[in-house]
Every structure is written in C-alpha cells, then in structure tokens.
Scaffold this active site. Structure first.
Site, PDB file in Angstrom:
ATOM      1  N   HIS A  45       0.785  -1.096  -0.117  1.00  0.00           N
ATOM      2  CA  HIS A  45      -0.031  -0.094  -0.135  1.00  0.00           C
ATOM      3  C   HIS A  45       0.931   1.202  -0.085  1.00  0.00           C
ATOM      4  O   HIS A  45       0.652   2.177  -0.945  1.00  0.00           O
ATOM      5  CB  HIS A  45      -0.895  -0.083   1.281  1.00  0.00           C
ATOM      6  CG  HIS A  45      -1.765   1.172   1.320  1.00  0.00           C
ATOM      7  ND1 HIS A  45      -3.108   1.147   1.032  1.00  0.00           N
ATOM      8  CD2 HIS A  45      -1.580   2.351   1.806  1.00  0.00           C
ATOM      9  CE1 HIS A  45      -3.719   2.422   1.295  1.00  0.00           C
ATOM     10  NE2 HIS A  45      -2.754   3.141   1.462  1.00  0.00           N
ATOM     11  N   GLU A  46       1.532   1.211   0.918  1.00  0.00           N
ATOM     12  CA  GLU A  46       2.706   2.421   0.803  1.00  0.00           C
ATOM     13  C   GLU A  46       3.488   2.954  -0.277  1.00  0.00           C
ATOM     14  O   GLU A  46       3.727   3.712  -0.521  1.00  0.00           O
ATOM     15  CB  GLU A  46       3.501   2.534   2.442  1.00  0.00           C
ATOM     16  CG  GLU A  46       2.638   2.547   3.485  1.00  0.00           C
ATOM     17  CD  GLU A  46       1.517   3.608   3.557  1.00  0.00           C
ATOM     18  OE1 GLU A  46       1.725   4.523   3.074  1.00  0.00           O
ATOM     19  OE2 GLU A  46       0.386   3.540   4.602  1.00  0.00           O
ATOM     20  N   HIS A  96       3.451   6.566  -6.536  1.00  0.00           N
ATOM     21  CA  HIS A  96       2.619   7.735  -7.310  1.00  0.00           C
ATOM     22  C   HIS A  96       3.443   8.964  -7.207  1.00  0.00           C
ATOM     23  O   HIS A  96       3.562   9.773  -8.311  1.00  0.00           O
ATOM     24  CB  HIS A  96       1.335   7.832  -6.659  1.00  0.00           C
ATOM     25  CG  HIS A  96       0.066   8.513  -7.350  1.00  0.00           C
ATOM     26  ND1 HIS A  96      -1.083   8.640  -6.895  1.00  0.00           N
ATOM     27  CD2 HIS A  96       0.284   9.312  -8.426  1.00  0.00           C
ATOM     28  CE1 HIS A  96      -1.660   9.200  -7.715  1.00  0.00           C
ATOM     29  NE2 HIS A  96      -0.920   9.762  -8.569  1.00  0.00           N
ATOM     30  N   HIS A 148       1.824   4.760  -2.757  1.00  0.00           N
ATOM     31  CA  HIS A 148       1.711   6.068  -2.429  1.00  0.00           C
ATOM     32  C   HIS A 148       3.077   6.543  -3.203  1.00  0.00           C
ATOM     33  O   HIS A 148       3.027   7.645  -3.644  1.00  0.00           O
ATOM     34  CB  HIS A 148       1.550   6.339  -1.107  1.00  0.00           C
ATOM     35  CG  HIS A 148       0.179   6.244  -0.580  1.00  0.00           C
ATOM     36  ND1 HIS A 148      -0.775   6.962  -0.987  1.00  0.00           N
ATOM     37  CD2 HIS A 148      -0.134   5.672   0.530  1.00  0.00           C
ATOM     38  CE1 HIS A 148      -1.971   6.652  -0.445  1.00  0.00           C
ATOM     39  NE2 HIS A 148      -1.663   5.735   0.597  1.00  0.00           N
TER      40      HIS A 148
HETATM   41 ZN   LIG Z   1      -3.019   5.078   1.987  1.00  0.00          ZN
END
Ligand SMILES: [Zn+2]
Length: 603
Positions: free
Chosen positions: A388-389, A395, A392
């Site tokens: 998940h991180e 991105h 980020h």
């Molecule tokens: Zn998040």
C-alpha cells in the site's frame, strides 16, 4: 523475530542526512525560505502590474514553497523517528513558524490573481509565454472567483476562520479525554478499561460476551450525552450550510465537492450504485453468521474475525520480494524504480522503535525521496501495508518526475488509488499462489473487510452526511431524535433484513469524527472503486492498458482528479467503476464460503 529499529542494520533505516547532511544546511535553508517569503511579500503592490511581474512572483512563490516543503519533510520525518528528540521537536516548531509566516506574507497573492481582468490575463499569456507553466495554478485560484465575497466579506471570513470547524476539536476532546466509558470484563475475566482506543479491539474478540458487553457499555455513556453530541454536529452542519450559501453555492454538497474539483454527480452515482449493490453485503453477513455459528447476527458481532491470522510470517526482505513480484504487472520501469527505492535508496524506515511514531505512511517532498514509515512486525497485514505505502510512494515518484513543482502534487480525491491498486495486486497474487486453505481464507477475509469497511461503510456515512445537510438546508433542526432516527434507518438498509439491528446503533453517529469534516469519506469509497476497476483492466488488458495507468500516475496535479482518472480510462460518473468493486467483493464472499464449507466437510 520481531526486530527493533535500534538493532537493525542501516539499510533498514532512513538516512535523513540525504536531505540535510548537517544542522547548518538545515538552518541555511530556513534562511533561504525566509528571504524568499520576504521577497515575495515585497511584491504586494506590483504582482499583477505586468506579465513579467506576475511570472516573477509565481516563480518566487514556487521556489519558496519548494524549500518550505523540503524543510517540513525533514523536520516531520526526524520528529516521527523519535518523539522524545527535543532537537527534532524544535526544528518542527521552527518550520511551522516559517510556514505560518509564509502564509501570512503571501495572503495577497490569491485576491490579486483573482482581480486580474480576463482579457488582461490573456494578454499576459501572450506577452510572457513562460507564464503558461502556471496556467493550472492560476486557473485553480481563479475558479474561486464566482464564490468570493465582496467588500469586507473575505477579510471577515479570514479573521473568523480559526473558529470554523472547531466543533471537531471539541468532539475529540470530549469523546477521547473527558468521557469515561467505564470497564468491561475481558476474555479471561480481567478488567479492561473501555476507551475509544480499546472499543474496536474488544468488538473483535472471539468471545461474544466481551463483544456484547463492550457494545452496550459504550453506548450507555453516549446515551447520557446525546443532546450535547447532537448540538455539536448540528452546529457544524449549520456552519457548512451557511458558508456554502454565503459563497453562492446551490448547496453544501456542491460546495464541498467543488473543493475536490469533483461534481455532485460523482457523489450521487456512488450512493445509488452501492445501494443497488447491497445484496453481496447481506450475503457477507449471512456468511459471517454461518461461520460464527450464531442463530442471529447482532451488530456487536460484525467485527468478530472470520478466520485466524494467516499462518507463516515474513521477514522484511521476503516482504519486499512479495511486493516486487506483485507489481511486476506494472512494467519494468515501475518495478526497477521501486526495487531501487526499497533496497538501495533507503525509502523505508522498517522496524518499530522507542519513540517512533506508530502506524504507517508515505510522505515525500518534491526535492526528497518518497519516504515510507513502517512498523513492520512480519505479519501478512504488514506486507500488505508495504504494498500500500509503496503505491503512494511510486505515485509521488512519477508525479514529481513528470511535472514542475507547481503541478506535481496530486489531490486527496485520487490519493488512495495507486496505494489500493498495489494492495489489491498483492492480495490477488497471494490468493493465486497460496497453498493452504488457511492462508486463502485469511486473504479473502482481509479483502472482504477492506471492501466492507471502505466501500460500503464509507458510502453509508456519505449518505448520512447528505441526509443531515439536506435536512438542515430544508430548515429542519438536527436534534438527537432526528439524527438517531435517520442513522438507524440507514443502518437497517445497509445491514439488510437478516441482521438484528440493535437499537443502540442509532447513536453511532456520535462516535464518528469524520462527520465534522463534511463530505470527506466518500473519497475512500470512490478510490477503492477506481482501484478495483484499474486492477481488473491491468489483469485482463495487459501492456496496452498499463501505459494509460502510468499516464495517470504521471499526471500528478497537472489536471483535475477526474481528468487524471480518465487518463487511466476511469470515468467516476460511470456506475460500472463502482460495480467493479462490488463484483470483486461478491466474488470474495462466494469463494470464502466455498472454501470454508469444503474445509468444514472434510473434517
Ligand atoms: Zn493510504
């Protein structure tokens, strides 16, 4: 095998000297930021006098913000590594002061830009072609023009702004510090203090008595303060409704989504589509009742775990391998950049340690690496968090590399898309490879929980917010009675005919701090829907689609969130996007049930 940060080799820790090698460098940038702010402040009366002046001013503003962002990043990261470090705390306070000073000194920029005549601005773009680099910045400032107040109005609102939204702080202080919820008996008969922090863990107990007792005890306290909570929330809604009216928006929903550069249509499509897709959710609750072996599923049962934790634990290096394998589908550039970040460039501070901030996040300034903070303990959840991180951070990496600083940062509306894409890619890959039923069930459980909590629950919240604001706009007072009635009706709708909807749940709105943000939580639901639709296309369309997804990541803040998502072929007004998530959830429920029954029958 839980490693402590202090014992971990350097490659598992951030090296923040990569940002500032010495205190002198940090202080030098503080002075640079101060000078840049002062130089910009000096342009108060000349900013829009000519195309060159405007260009110069915007360049200075960007330069100042760029340094401030880097300073803040450094101060925040170092303070998060050790909350007891006074030096880090002092640096954070220093940067916060610089940011406040910058905000105050440059307050004139937006009104000055808004005051430029449209024809004059077009002339500026012709006179100074380099100004085109700031077209998005200027457009964002100028789209507010129809909603600005005249005369003293803006000044008044600015003066009052510190008190707007203060109900949220009051709610937090009251619910988390002043209120006392008493105690409950834990699984072993021990006395456990009931607080906002222990409530959900207690509801996750496999002992029904503990769950029921936590649920009832909590609401016994809330019941005594219902009028106070209603008054707080009603005041916040009234404030938002009034401000929206003052700014000439048709209603507070339109005003709120305007700030996200989103349309009310997106909001309404979400609610309508999720409502049409409630059957899989009812099916999920049926499954829950079956697995827990209950004749009736009560609301205090819905957090009880369906499966044990997945067997097996991961070292961090194994977790990295897992995540890298999951993102292979995102192409060579993505894969190798992330690999470098995780293994060579020190993006991650891996292990928990004394004084280190809990939880996990990703944060990166334009001029730093996109850092991630983890508290890695080797569980399946921790690997999923890394995925998940990393979403980020990647991105941020693409957005920063592809855009000038003024256009780099993406907005909240799309912020959870890339992270959720990675999380889903990881879970789906593990599901394909898992050898034991136990691991499969744990993964499916995780997937179902994510959809239940992010898609369904947040949409229910979104619907409640809409209801409150509409009632307020229609002149109906939001009393405790009205709020409980409306909330209870929604819970009944969202839990379906076969769950026993305990009356106490009518008070749940009293606990939810997000309602004070007004029209915020729907973004969680739209993000997971977009992510789900993207993953489906990545898996079925391959390379050809991948290029579109990477275009979305590279868009950063260079266009509106809806336009950015369109680059990835995602139209947030199309119900099909929401349905992708609903279908994915329904499949997980069906698969869980099949595996569960198969394993049960074998016993
Ligand atoms: Zn998040």
């Amino acid at each position: 095998m839980n490693m402590e940060r202090g014992d971990a080799p350097a490659r598992y820790r951030w090296d923040l000297t990569a940002i500032y090698a010495t205190e002198e460098e940090f202080m030098a940038d503080c002075r640079r930021a101060e000078e840049a702010t002062a130089a910009l402040g000096a342009m108060k009366d000349t900013l829009t006098a000519s195309a060159e002046a405007l260009l110069d001013g915007l360049c200075r503003a960007t330069a100042a913000e760029r340094v401030l962002e880097k300073l803040y990043e450094y101060a925040m990261l170092s303070s998060d590594l050790d909350k007891g470090d006074n030096g880090a705390e002092a640096r954070l306070a220093r940067v916060t002061d610089l940011l406040d000073a910058h905000r105050a000194a440059t307050y004139f920029v937006a009104p000055a830009v808004q005051a430029i005549d449209e024809g004059v601005l077009e002339g500026f773009y012709r006179d100074a072609p380099a100004l085109a680099a700031y077209r998005r910045t200027l457009t964002l400032i100028r789209r507010e023009i129809p909603h600005m107040l005249t005369g003293e109005g803006e000044k008044l609102l600015a003066e009052l702004s510190p008190v707007f939204g203060s109900q949220k702080r009051t709610h937090a202080v009251f619910a988390n510090a002043d209120l006392s919820f008493g105690t409950v008996k834990g699984e072993g008969g021990e006395t456990v203090p009931l607080t906002s922090a222990t409530y959900v863990p207690l509801l996750m107990s496999s002992d029904r008595r503990v769950r029921r007792s936590a649920f009832r005890t909590l609401y016994k306290t809330y019941r005594q303060f219902g009028n106070t909570f209603a008054s707080l929330l009603a005041s916040r809604v009234k404030e938002k409704v009034t401000l929206s009216k003052l700014r000439r928006f048709p209603d507070s929903l339109t005003a709120s989504v305007f700030a996200d550069e989103v349309t009310p249509e997106v909001y309404m499509t979400l609610i309508k589509t999720v409502r049409e897709g409630l059957l899989p959710l009812f099916d999920y609750y049926d499954l829950k009742r079956e697995v827990l072996g209950l004749s009736h599923l009560h609301l205090y049962d819905v957090y009880a775990p369906l499966s044990g934790e997945a067997a097996g634990s991961y070292t961090y290096d194994e977790a990295v391998k897992e995540v890298l394998a999951a993102v292979r589908i995102l192409g060579e550039d993505y894969h190798s950049t992330l690999k470098d970040g995780l293994t060579k460039r020190g993006w991650v501070d891996v292990y928990p340690g004394r004084g280190k901030r809990s939880g996990a996040y990703s944060a990166g300034a334009y001029d730093t690496e996109p850092y991630m903070l983890l508290n890695f303990m080797g569980k399946l959840d921790d690997v999923s968090t890394l995925a998940h991180e990393a979403g980020h951070s990647m991105h941020t990496h693409y957005a920063n590399s592809a855009n000038p600083p003024q256009d780099a940062s993406y907005t909240i509306f799309v912020a959870e898309v890339a992270s959720t894409v990675n999380e889903l890619l990881f879970t789906r890959r593990r599901l394909r490879l898992a050898e034991s039923t136990e691991e499969r069930l744990a993964l499916l459980n995780q997937l179902m929980e994510t959809y239940k909590g992010t898609l369904y629950r947040q949409t229910m919240f979104a619907e409640f917010e809409l209801k409150m604001h509409r009632l307020c706009e229609a002149g109906e007072p939001l009393t405790q009675e009205v709020l409980c009635r409306e909330y209870y009706a929604l819970v009944k709708d969202y839990f379906g005919p076969r769950v026993t909807v305990d009356e106490d749940i009518a008070m749940e709105w009293m606990r939810i701090p997000h309602f004070y943000n007004c029209f915020y939580v729907y973004k969680y639901a739209t993000c997971i829907s977009a992510a789900s639709a993207i993953v489906k296309r990545l898996e079925t369309e391959g390379e050809e689609y991948l290029a579109h997804y990477l275009d979305f990541l590279r868009a950063g803040g260079s266009r509106s969130p809806l336009e950015s998502l369109k680059l990835a072929g995602i139209d947030m007004t199309d119900p099909a996007v929401i349905r992708a998530a609903i279908d994915d959830f329904a499949e997980a429920v069906a698969e869980f049930r099949r595996l569960y029954r198969e394993a049960r029958d074998e016993k």
